[in-house]
Design an enzyme around this catalytic site. Structure first.
Site, PDB file in Angstrom:
ATOM      1  N   ARG A 305      42.451  44.170  37.764  1.00 28.08           N
ATOM      2  CA  ARG A 305      41.919  42.888  38.255  1.00 28.08           C
ATOM      3  C   ARG A 305      42.874  41.712  38.075  1.00 28.08           C
ATOM      4  O   ARG A 305      43.007  40.889  38.984  1.00 28.08           O
ATOM      5  CB  ARG A 305      40.561  42.573  37.605  1.00 28.08           C
ATOM      6  CG  ARG A 305      39.471  43.579  37.959  1.00 28.08           C
ATOM      7  CD  ARG A 305      38.099  43.158  37.463  1.00 28.08           C
ATOM      8  NE  ARG A 305      37.555  42.084  38.253  1.00 28.08           N
ATOM      9  CZ  ARG A 305      37.521  40.818  37.892  1.00 28.08           C
ATOM     10  NH1 ARG A 305      37.981  40.447  36.708  1.00 28.08           N
ATOM     11  NH2 ARG A 305      37.029  39.911  38.687  1.00 28.08           N
ATOM     12  N   CYS A 335      55.969  50.898  34.992  1.00 31.78           N
ATOM     13  CA  CYS A 335      57.220  50.489  35.623  1.00 31.78           C
ATOM     14  C   CYS A 335      56.945  49.793  36.939  1.00 31.78           C
ATOM     15  O   CYS A 335      57.162  50.335  38.017  1.00 31.78           O
ATOM     16  CB  CYS A 335      58.152  51.679  35.765  1.00 31.78           C
ATOM     17  SG  CYS A 335      58.831  52.096  34.156  1.00 31.78           S
TER      18      CYS A 335
END
Ligand SMILES: *Cc1c(COP(=O)(O)O)cnc(C)c1O
Length: 408
Positions: A305, A335
């Site tokens: 979110r 990553c």
């Protein structure tokens, strides 16, 4: 063990994190109940039903708990319908609002006996031709009222793919009349967050104007959008005021209509957001020239979110709640850029400390993924003060479960 109050304490969350490991989603059953009761109380003056929009959090135990409170279930896919049936809901207490799905999926839902909501002209016409008045339906309208929130979760705007525009009313009427469709409900879901009761009431008025054109209505479903506070001082939907005004409006309209109309709502976030806590561990404190980063053992693979909606989640250090406050930027271990929060004032964080994200019950676990081949976290339900595991964390086999290794 837990306090019977509205909020789980830092100490308690630490104990649960130690017992079940991190990252972990923790849900507080009694808080869900409190929220449900707030809605019931606010709308007590009208004949109102609440259908839990389970896409916010579909753990079957949570669904069952909410059923035990007396709610129905709001679903957006045939799989959610089937989950609801498996959880023990009566088909009549399930409401199914698909969009852009194949008509065969909607027919499958009909065969299961649930309430069907149709959100486009094409399907409405096909449905009418196939089933006529043999299976009553609800129609999802788009009243084009924008009720705040993030643009990505606002569904009432002119470019939205959701619902049938109110400007297509004549076309809807043509189809209903010529195929003898029985329309027992009208529905709208304007967007995700109602900040302004008056804006919502304008949409309700539009619904009434349209409802007057239909003869067989039994309910009006006004969707959701109840906003909860994500941090102290955040505006919340004034639920008491909303309940008062909307109840008054529907009772008035009902009196002028052919029969009493039931009011339906589909709260998701309002019921489960504040009941959820996401606890992670600080892996690394990384001081750069400009910033002190806290790198935690999670990322947008578990809670998306903040990155997807720019949502704010309050973050606290529950292992060191009395430490000196410092300014941190909290990031994940994925990553990809996955910043949970910039420049947050948090009690001094040491490597190994547990941090909690508040308001993590809605669209938290539910939107998680296995990106970076990371494992999804466990879920724990606290009821009567007792923590119980309701989903184990992924193991490596879960990542490979559906993969087929071929000879290469
Ligand atoms: C998502 C959704 C809801 C629930 O929205 P919240 O903001 O979580 O309360 C209700 N109805 C429909 C049709 C939805 O798609």
């Amino acid at each position: 063990m837990a306090k019977q109050s509205d909020v789980l304490s830092a100490d308690f969350l630490v104990k649960v994190a130690e017992e079940f490991g991190t990252p972990v989603y923790i849900y507080h059953a009694e808080k869900i109940k409190t929220q449900y009761e707030k809605l019931q109380k606010a709308f007590r003056k009208a004949d109102t039903r609440f259908f839990y929009a389970c896409k916010a959090l579909t753990n079957i135990n949570v669904i069952r708990y909410i059923q035990s409170l007396g709610a129905g279930l709001d679903t957006v896919s045939i799989q959610e319908v089937m989950l609801g049936l498996k959880a023990g809901f009566n088909p009549k207490d399930i409401f199914y609002t698909p969009n852009c799905v194949d008509i065969n999926e909607i027919i499958a839902a009909k065969d299961l006996g649930v309430n069907i909501n149709i959100d486009n002209i094409s399907i409405l016409e096909q449905w009418g031709n196939k089933f006529g008045d043999s299976y009553p339906i609800c129609i999802r309208l788009n009243p084009h009222i924008m009720a705040g929130g993030n643009y990505k979760i606002s569904t009432g705007h002119v470019d939205s793919k959701f619902g049938i525009s109110i400007h297509q009313l004549r076309h809807i009427e043509r189809i209903v009349k010529s195929t003898k469709l029985k329309v027992t409900g009208l529905h709208m879901h304007t967007g995700s967050e109602i900040k302004d009761v008056d804006v919502f009431l304008r949409a309700v008025d539009i619904m009434f104007e349209i409802a007057a054109n239909f003869d067989d209505l039994e309910f009006l479903d006004l969707g959701s959008g109840f906003k909860v506070a994500y941090q102290p001082g955040d505006p919340e939907t004034d639920i008491e005021l909303l309940g008062e005004k909307v109840s008054e409006a529907i009772n008035k309209f009902s009196a002028s209509y052919k029969r009493p109309l039931q009011l339906w709502f589909e709260p998701g976030k309002f019921l489960v957001s504040q009941a959820g806590y996401f606890v992670v561990k600080a892996n690394v404190i990384k001081q750069t020239t400009a910033t002190v980063f806290v790198g935690v053992n999670s990322g947008f693979n578990h809670l998306i979110r903040p990155m997807f909606y720019d949502a704010f989640h309050l973050i606290r250090n529950i292992s060191h709640p009395k430490g000196t406050e410092r300014i941190y930027t909290v990031v994940g271990n994925i990553c990809e850029t996955d910043t949970f929060g910039w420049d947050r004032k948090i009690n001094e964080v040491r490597e190994g400390d547990f941090l909690v994200f508040y308001n993590a019950g809605a669209y938290g676990f539910e939107m998680s993924s296995n990106f970076n081949s990371r494992l999804k976290p466990a879920e724990v339900l606290i009821k009567d003060g007792k923590p119980q595991l309701i989903r184990r964390a992924d193991v490596l086999e879960d990542l490979l479960r559906n993969q087929i290794e071929i000879a290469l």
